[in-house]
Design a protein around this motif. Structure first.
Motif, PDB file in Angstrom:
ATOM      1  N   TRP A  97      24.826  -3.542  57.562  1.00 15.26           N
ATOM      2  CA  TRP A  97      25.749  -2.532  58.072  1.00 15.26           C
ATOM      3  C   TRP A  97      25.050  -1.455  58.905  1.00 15.26           C
ATOM      4  O   TRP A  97      25.716  -0.712  59.631  1.00 15.26           O
ATOM      5  CB  TRP A  97      26.511  -1.879  56.918  1.00 15.26           C
ATOM      6  CG  TRP A  97      27.651  -2.725  56.463  1.00 15.26           C
ATOM      7  CD1 TRP A  97      27.659  -3.603  55.429  1.00 15.26           C
ATOM      8  CD2 TRP A  97      28.950  -2.798  57.048  1.00 15.26           C
ATOM      9  NE1 TRP A  97      28.883  -4.219  55.327  1.00 15.26           N
ATOM     10  CE2 TRP A  97      29.699  -3.735  56.314  1.00 15.26           C
ATOM     11  CE3 TRP A  97      29.562  -2.151  58.128  1.00 15.26           C
ATOM     12  CZ2 TRP A  97      31.020  -4.054  56.613  1.00 15.26           C
ATOM     13  CZ3 TRP A  97      30.872  -2.478  58.422  1.00 15.26           C
ATOM     14  CH2 TRP A  97      31.586  -3.415  57.681  1.00 15.26           C
ATOM     15  N   ASP A  98      23.728  -1.367  58.828  1.00 14.56           N
ATOM     16  CA  ASP A  98      23.004  -0.375  59.633  1.00 14.56           C
ATOM     17  C   ASP A  98      23.311  -0.569  61.115  1.00 14.56           C
ATOM     18  O   ASP A  98      23.238  -1.691  61.627  1.00 14.56           O
ATOM     19  CB  ASP A  98      21.490  -0.488  59.417  1.00 14.56           C
ATOM     20  CG  ASP A  98      21.041   0.117  58.109  1.00 14.56           C
ATOM     21  OD1 ASP A  98      21.856   0.798  57.450  1.00 14.56           O
ATOM     22  OD2 ASP A  98      19.865  -0.100  57.738  1.00 14.56           O
ATOM     23  N   GLY A  99      23.675   0.480  61.776  1.00 14.05           N
ATOM     24  CA  GLY A  99      23.937   0.443  63.203  1.00 14.05           C
ATOM     25  C   GLY A  99      25.342   0.026  63.582  1.00 14.05           C
ATOM     26  O   GLY A  99      25.680   0.004  64.769  1.00 14.05           O
ATOM     27  N   VAL A 100      26.164  -0.299  62.620  1.00 18.61           N
ATOM     28  CA  VAL A 100      27.538  -0.696  62.921  1.00 18.61           C
ATOM     29  C   VAL A 100      28.424   0.543  62.894  1.00 18.61           C
ATOM     30  O   VAL A 100      28.485   1.247  61.902  1.00 18.61           O
ATOM     31  CB  VAL A 100      28.070  -1.738  61.904  1.00 18.61           C
ATOM     32  CG1 VAL A 100      29.536  -2.035  62.154  1.00 18.61           C
ATOM     33  CG2 VAL A 100      27.229  -3.004  61.968  1.00 18.61           C
ATOM     34  N   GLU A 101      29.074   0.795  63.991  1.00 22.16           N
ATOM     35  CA  GLU A 101      30.005   1.912  64.103  1.00 22.16           C
ATOM     36  C   GLU A 101      31.385   1.329  64.338  1.00 22.16           C
ATOM     37  O   GLU A 101      31.793   1.089  65.480  1.00 22.16           O
ATOM     38  CB  GLU A 101      29.599   2.840  65.260  1.00 22.16           C
ATOM     39  CG  GLU A 101      28.245   3.502  65.087  1.00 22.16           C
ATOM     40  CD  GLU A 101      28.225   4.499  63.951  1.00 22.16           C
ATOM     41  OE1 GLU A 101      29.302   5.066  63.615  1.00 22.16           O
ATOM     42  OE2 GLU A 101      27.140   4.702  63.387  1.00 22.16           O
ATOM     43  N   ILE A 102      32.106   1.077  63.274  1.00 22.75           N
ATOM     44  CA  ILE A 102      33.404   0.414  63.382  1.00 22.75           C
ATOM     45  C   ILE A 102      34.374   1.216  64.242  1.00 22.75           C
ATOM     46  O   ILE A 102      35.072   0.675  65.085  1.00 22.75           O
ATOM     47  CB  ILE A 102      34.012   0.151  61.972  1.00 22.75           C
ATOM     48  CG1 ILE A 102      33.161  -0.877  61.263  1.00 22.75           C
ATOM     49  CG2 ILE A 102      35.458  -0.324  62.074  1.00 22.75           C
ATOM     50  CD1 ILE A 102      33.594  -1.187  59.867  1.00 22.75           C
ATOM     51  N   LEU A 103      34.404   2.518  64.059  1.00 25.06           N
ATOM     52  CA  LEU A 103      35.360   3.347  64.817  1.00 25.06           C
ATOM     53  C   LEU A 103      35.037   3.359  66.308  1.00 25.06           C
ATOM     54  O   LEU A 103      35.926   3.531  67.127  1.00 25.06           O
ATOM     55  CB  LEU A 103      35.389   4.756  64.252  1.00 25.06           C
ATOM     56  CG  LEU A 103      35.869   4.883  62.816  1.00 25.06           C
ATOM     57  CD1 LEU A 103      35.794   6.321  62.344  1.00 25.06           C
ATOM     58  CD2 LEU A 103      37.302   4.370  62.683  1.00 25.06           C
ATOM     59  N   ALA A 104      33.776   3.117  66.645  1.00 21.96           N
ATOM     60  CA  ALA A 104      33.388   3.153  68.047  1.00 21.96           C
ATOM     61  C   ALA A 104      33.397   1.759  68.685  1.00 21.96           C
ATOM     62  O   ALA A 104      33.116   1.622  69.856  1.00 21.96           O
ATOM     63  CB  ALA A 104      31.983   3.747  68.179  1.00 21.96           C
TER      64      ALA A 104
END
Length: 107
Positions: A97-104
């Protein structure tokens, strides 16, 4: 290295949370509380069997209980290897999940 399956992870976490009160019914209730889904007892016991075979849990038979017509319960306890596997899978999830920006995320 073979990682825990999702069902193994969920059952191990339930056993961990329940401490000295982890048996079939309470494990099922904990899984429901955590996932909002009821699992069939067959799925729970099949997964517990796999975890026993991998030495991630141990199984202890209680004394016969009057409220169960003289039958015993089987309690499950997390082993050191089981705890280590939970730590491993937690680290894998965090790393993925590191580096994952779901909202972006641009669809």
């Amino acid at each position: 290295m073979i990682l825990l399956s999702r069902s193994e992870e969920i059952i191990l976490l339930a056993v961990c949370k329940l401490k000295d009160n982890a048996y079939g019914v309470t494990i099922r209730e904990q899984v429901f509380a955590d996932t909002n889904h009821y699992w069939a007892f067959g799925v729970i016991y099949k997964t517990l069997k796999k975890l026993l075979e991998r030495d991630f849990v141990r199984k202890v038979k209680s004394e016969p209980l009057n409220e169960r017509g003289g039958r015993s319960k089987y309690y499950y306890f997390l082993t050191k290897d089981g705890l280590r596997e939970l730590e491993t899978i937690k680290n894998v999830h965090q790393s993925m999940w590191d580096g994952v920006e779901i909202l972006a995320y641009d669809l």
